[in-house]
Scaffold this motif. Sequence first.
Motif, PDB file in Angstrom:
ATOM      1  N   MET A   1       0.897  -1.160   0.103  1.00  0.00           N
ATOM      2  CA  MET A   1      -0.022  -0.065   0.111  1.00  0.00           C
ATOM      3  C   MET A   1       0.714   1.280  -0.009  1.00  0.00           C
ATOM      4  SD  MET A   1      -3.315   0.729   2.425  1.00  0.00           S
ATOM      5  CE  MET A   1      -4.006  -0.433   1.835  1.00  0.00           C
ATOM      6  N   ASN A   2       0.650   2.205  -1.000  1.00  0.00           N
ATOM      7  CA  ASN A   2       1.650   3.156  -1.189  1.00  0.00           C
ATOM      8  C   ASN A   2       1.757   4.290   0.020  1.00  0.00           C
ATOM      9  OD1 ASN A   2       2.501   2.415  -3.741  1.00  0.00           O
ATOM     10  ND2 ASN A   2       0.556   3.473  -4.713  1.00  0.00           N
ATOM     11  N   SER A   3       0.344   4.607   0.725  1.00  0.00           N
ATOM     12  CA  SER A   3       0.291   5.690   1.655  1.00  0.00           C
ATOM     13  C   SER A   3      -0.988   5.517   2.573  1.00  0.00           C
ATOM     14  CB  SER A   3       0.493   6.900   1.060  1.00  0.00           C
ATOM     15  OG  SER A   3      -0.499   7.218   0.220  1.00  0.00           O
ATOM     16  N   LEU A   4      -0.604   5.600   3.753  1.00  0.00           N
ATOM     17  CA  LEU A   4      -1.826   5.864   4.603  1.00  0.00           C
ATOM     18  C   LEU A   4      -1.857   7.146   5.359  1.00  0.00           C
ATOM     19  CD1 LEU A   4      -3.740   4.492   6.728  1.00  0.00           C
ATOM     20  CD2 LEU A   4      -1.831   3.770   8.035  1.00  0.00           C
ATOM     21  N   LEU A   5      -2.761   7.827   4.876  1.00  0.00           N
ATOM     22  CA  LEU A   5      -2.963   9.319   5.731  1.00  0.00           C
ATOM     23  C   LEU A   5      -3.126   9.100   7.076  1.00  0.00           C
ATOM     24  CD1 LEU A   5      -3.162  12.296   5.354  1.00  0.00           C
ATOM     25  CD2 LEU A   5      -5.674  12.066   4.365  1.00  0.00           C
ATOM     26  N   ALA A   6      -2.632   9.623   8.006  1.00  0.00           N
ATOM     27  CA  ALA A   6      -2.814   9.491   9.427  1.00  0.00           C
ATOM     28  C   ALA A   6      -2.818  11.156  10.181  1.00  0.00           C
ATOM     29  CB  ALA A   6      -2.036   8.696  10.131  1.00  0.00           C
ATOM     30  N   PRO A   7      -4.225  11.581  10.415  1.00  0.00           N
ATOM     31  CA  PRO A   7      -4.220  12.604  11.299  1.00  0.00           C
ATOM     32  C   PRO A   7      -3.069  12.797  12.490  1.00  0.00           C
ATOM     33  CG  PRO A   7      -6.204  11.961  10.901  1.00  0.00           C
ATOM     34  CD  PRO A   7      -5.304  10.979  10.584  1.00  0.00           C
ATOM     35  N   GLN A   8      -2.363  13.871  12.708  1.00  0.00           N
ATOM     36  CA  GLN A   8      -1.039  13.826  13.490  1.00  0.00           C
ATOM     37  C   GLN A   8      -1.362  13.223  14.912  1.00  0.00           C
ATOM     38  OE1 GLN A   8       0.652  17.684  13.980  1.00  0.00           O
ATOM     39  NE2 GLN A   8       2.422  16.980  15.132  1.00  0.00           N
ATOM     40  N   LEU A   9      -2.747  13.626  15.469  1.00  0.00           N
ATOM     41  CA  LEU A   9      -3.076  13.192  16.695  1.00  0.00           C
ATOM     42  C   LEU A   9      -3.391  11.728  17.004  1.00  0.00           C
ATOM     43  CD1 LEU A   9      -5.350  16.068  17.800  1.00  0.00           C
ATOM     44  CD2 LEU A   9      -3.012  15.975  18.324  1.00  0.00           C
ATOM     45  N   PHE A  10      -3.303  10.997  15.904  1.00  0.00           N
ATOM     46  CA  PHE A  10      -3.489   9.655  15.880  1.00  0.00           C
ATOM     47  C   PHE A  10      -2.526   8.925  15.334  1.00  0.00           C
ATOM     48  CE2 PHE A  10      -7.112  10.840  17.605  1.00  0.00           C
ATOM     49  CZ  PHE A  10      -8.345  10.844  17.042  1.00  0.00           C
ATOM     50  N   GLY A  11      -1.489   9.611  15.195  1.00  0.00           N
ATOM     51  CA  GLY A  11      -0.456   9.104  14.477  1.00  0.00           C
ATOM     52  C   GLY A  11       0.517   7.676  15.297  1.00  0.00           C
ATOM     53  N   GLU A  12       0.414   7.569  16.520  1.00  0.00           N
ATOM     54  CA  GLU A  12       0.883   6.608  17.182  1.00  0.00           C
ATOM     55  C   GLU A  12       0.397   5.449  16.909  1.00  0.00           C
ATOM     56  OE1 GLU A  12       2.662   5.483  21.705  1.00  0.00           O
ATOM     57  OE2 GLU A  12       1.757   7.268  21.201  1.00  0.00           O
ATOM     58  N   SER A  13      -0.890   5.468  16.901  1.00  0.00           N
ATOM     59  CA  SER A  13      -1.680   4.223  16.853  1.00  0.00           C
ATOM     60  C   SER A  13      -1.729   4.095  15.373  1.00  0.00           C
ATOM     61  CB  SER A  13      -3.282   4.558  17.364  1.00  0.00           C
ATOM     62  OG  SER A  13      -3.786   5.720  16.685  1.00  0.00           O
ATOM     63  N   GLY A  14      -1.679   4.821  14.380  1.00  0.00           N
ATOM     64  CA  GLY A  14      -1.613   4.524  12.926  1.00  0.00           C
ATOM     65  C   GLY A  14      -0.286   3.715  12.814  1.00  0.00           C
ATOM     66  N   ARG A  15       0.805   4.193  13.364  1.00  0.00           N
ATOM     67  CA  ARG A  15       2.135   3.390  12.978  1.00  0.00           C
ATOM     68  C   ARG A  15       2.218   1.915  13.675  1.00  0.00           C
ATOM     69  NH1 ARG A  15       3.754   8.755  13.666  1.00  0.00           N
ATOM     70  NH2 ARG A  15       3.891   8.613  15.959  1.00  0.00           N
ATOM     71  N   LEU A  16       1.287   1.967  14.766  1.00  0.00           N
ATOM     72  CA  LEU A  16       1.337   0.551  15.389  1.00  0.00           C
ATOM     73  C   LEU A  16       0.458  -0.080  14.461  1.00  0.00           C
ATOM     74  CD1 LEU A  16       1.443  -1.623  17.667  1.00  0.00           C
ATOM     75  CD2 LEU A  16      -0.568  -0.458  18.663  1.00  0.00           C
ATOM     76  N   LEU A  17      -0.614   0.334  13.592  1.00  0.00           N
ATOM     77  CA  LEU A  17      -1.258  -0.656  12.935  1.00  0.00           C
ATOM     78  C   LEU A  17      -0.391  -0.881  11.682  1.00  0.00           C
ATOM     79  CD1 LEU A  17      -4.466  -1.248  11.956  1.00  0.00           C
ATOM     80  CD2 LEU A  17      -3.751   0.452  10.141  1.00  0.00           C
ATOM     81  N   ALA A  18       0.246  -0.214  11.025  1.00  0.00           N
ATOM     82  CA  ALA A  18       1.310  -0.515  10.032  1.00  0.00           C
ATOM     83  C   ALA A  18       2.191  -1.404  10.538  1.00  0.00           C
ATOM     84  CB  ALA A  18       1.924   0.960   9.412  1.00  0.00           C
ATOM     85  N   ALA A  19       2.918  -1.492  11.680  1.00  0.00           N
ATOM     86  CA  ALA A  19       3.900  -2.241  12.060  1.00  0.00           C
ATOM     87  C   ALA A  19       3.295  -3.747  12.283  1.00  0.00           C
ATOM     88  CB  ALA A  19       4.440  -1.942  13.454  1.00  0.00           C
ATOM     89  N   GLU A  20       2.112  -3.849  12.734  1.00  0.00           N
ATOM     90  CA  GLU A  20       1.316  -5.202  13.123  1.00  0.00           C
ATOM     91  C   GLU A  20       0.955  -5.912  11.763  1.00  0.00           C
ATOM     92  OE1 GLU A  20       0.634  -6.709  15.920  1.00  0.00           O
ATOM     93  OE2 GLU A  20       1.457  -5.277  17.317  1.00  0.00           O
ATOM     94  N   VAL A  21       0.687  -4.995  10.695  1.00  0.00           N
ATOM     95  CA  VAL A  21       0.308  -5.586   9.438  1.00  0.00           C
ATOM     96  C   VAL A  21       1.581  -6.141   8.858  1.00  0.00           C
ATOM     97  CG1 VAL A  21      -0.515  -4.877   7.120  1.00  0.00           C
ATOM     98  CG2 VAL A  21      -1.699  -4.235   8.958  1.00  0.00           C
ATOM     99  N   ALA A  22       2.698  -5.241   8.708  1.00  0.00           N
ATOM    100  CA  ALA A  22       4.062  -5.760   8.280  1.00  0.00           C
ATOM    101  C   ALA A  22       4.449  -7.043   8.887  1.00  0.00           C
ATOM    102  CB  ALA A  22       5.014  -4.581   8.270  1.00  0.00           C
ATOM    103  N   GLN A  23       4.309  -7.125  10.292  1.00  0.00           N
ATOM    104  CA  GLN A  23       4.752  -8.275  10.845  1.00  0.00           C
ATOM    105  C   GLN A  23       4.068  -9.445  10.436  1.00  0.00           C
ATOM    106  OE1 GLN A  23       4.881  -7.768  14.996  1.00  0.00           O
ATOM    107  NE2 GLN A  23       5.868  -9.791  15.573  1.00  0.00           N
ATOM    108  N   ALA A  24       2.821  -9.190  10.589  1.00  0.00           N
ATOM    109  CA  ALA A  24       1.637 -10.592  10.247  1.00  0.00           C
ATOM    110  C   ALA A  24       1.877 -10.820   8.908  1.00  0.00           C
ATOM    111  CB  ALA A  24       0.154  -9.888  10.512  1.00  0.00           C
TER     112      ALA A  24
END
Length: 312
Positions: A1-24
């Motif tokens: 997926m080329n890009s995931l738009l994440a509002p700044q305030l929710f960035g930490e949870s968005g990065r966690l989502l991306a890390a979990e998907v990559a690991q899985a």
Amino acid sequence: MNSLLAPQLFGESGRLLAAEVAQATDGAFTMAVHNQLVLDVNAFEALRSGLVDAVWGSPGHHHREDPALTLFGGFPFGPDPAAFTAWMQDGGGAAALNAQYRRHGLRSIYCGALPAEGGGWFRFPVARVQDLDGLSMRAFGYGASTLQALGVTTYELPAADIRPAYEIGIIDAAEFAMPSIDDELGLDEMAPYLLLPGWQQPATSLELLMLETTWLELPDGFRDAVSRACDAVSRWTLEVAQPRQETAIAGFRSNGVEIRQWPDDVLAALEQAWAGVVAAEMAADPQVSLGWQSYRRFLETGAPAGPRAEGN
């Protein structure tokens, strides 16, 4: 997926989502997370144009594009994060939300809910309902509409504009986000009183939003990975994000902020005002009724409503 738009305030949870998907997926499915490529108001067009493949945030961020989505982001006197998640995952909430998004060709994947917001920062304590009449306050969404019903003038200001507006006297008070985020913005340096609970937003839902066609084109294994990652984010909101709010409130208190509870009679007036707001919203837009009816059916199963007069 080329890009995931994440509002700044929710960035930490968005990065966690991306890390979990990559690991899985052993790195087969990756997401590049950006704090903000476009404004929330342009998110739908950003998805349709292909500028981004997905948006990370909350349905309430898209209230200008579709007011019927506002309810699904969190609402006054609504459920806390655990109950909100139960509504969305097991009580029909996600289906009702996606019925709204389907009109725009979009699909939402529910990923948990952030803790309650603070109830607002004030120059002076609110002791009675009359103290709200004539007040100028930064507020957002249905919370702002509810305050307006009691005579508050509200401004939907971005984070960077809150303190300047307070310092030059445009606003007398402000509510923005969770206490830990308010702490990062230094709002405790702005006003001496913090009121709890955050009646206007007891929970803020998180979602991964993409075109319906994009979601359906993903391999089954990738969709499963996203669902598992969303479960991980949901656990994070309860196990990590919630304790941070308690730490932030303790820090405010140690720095001299006076933490006060909303008076019961003021909360009662706000709750009554909210009932009028949601009734008017349903009368103006039948689509709002679909979401509200879904939530009311969930409550009829015996599920608890959100806390009313307790602290954050």
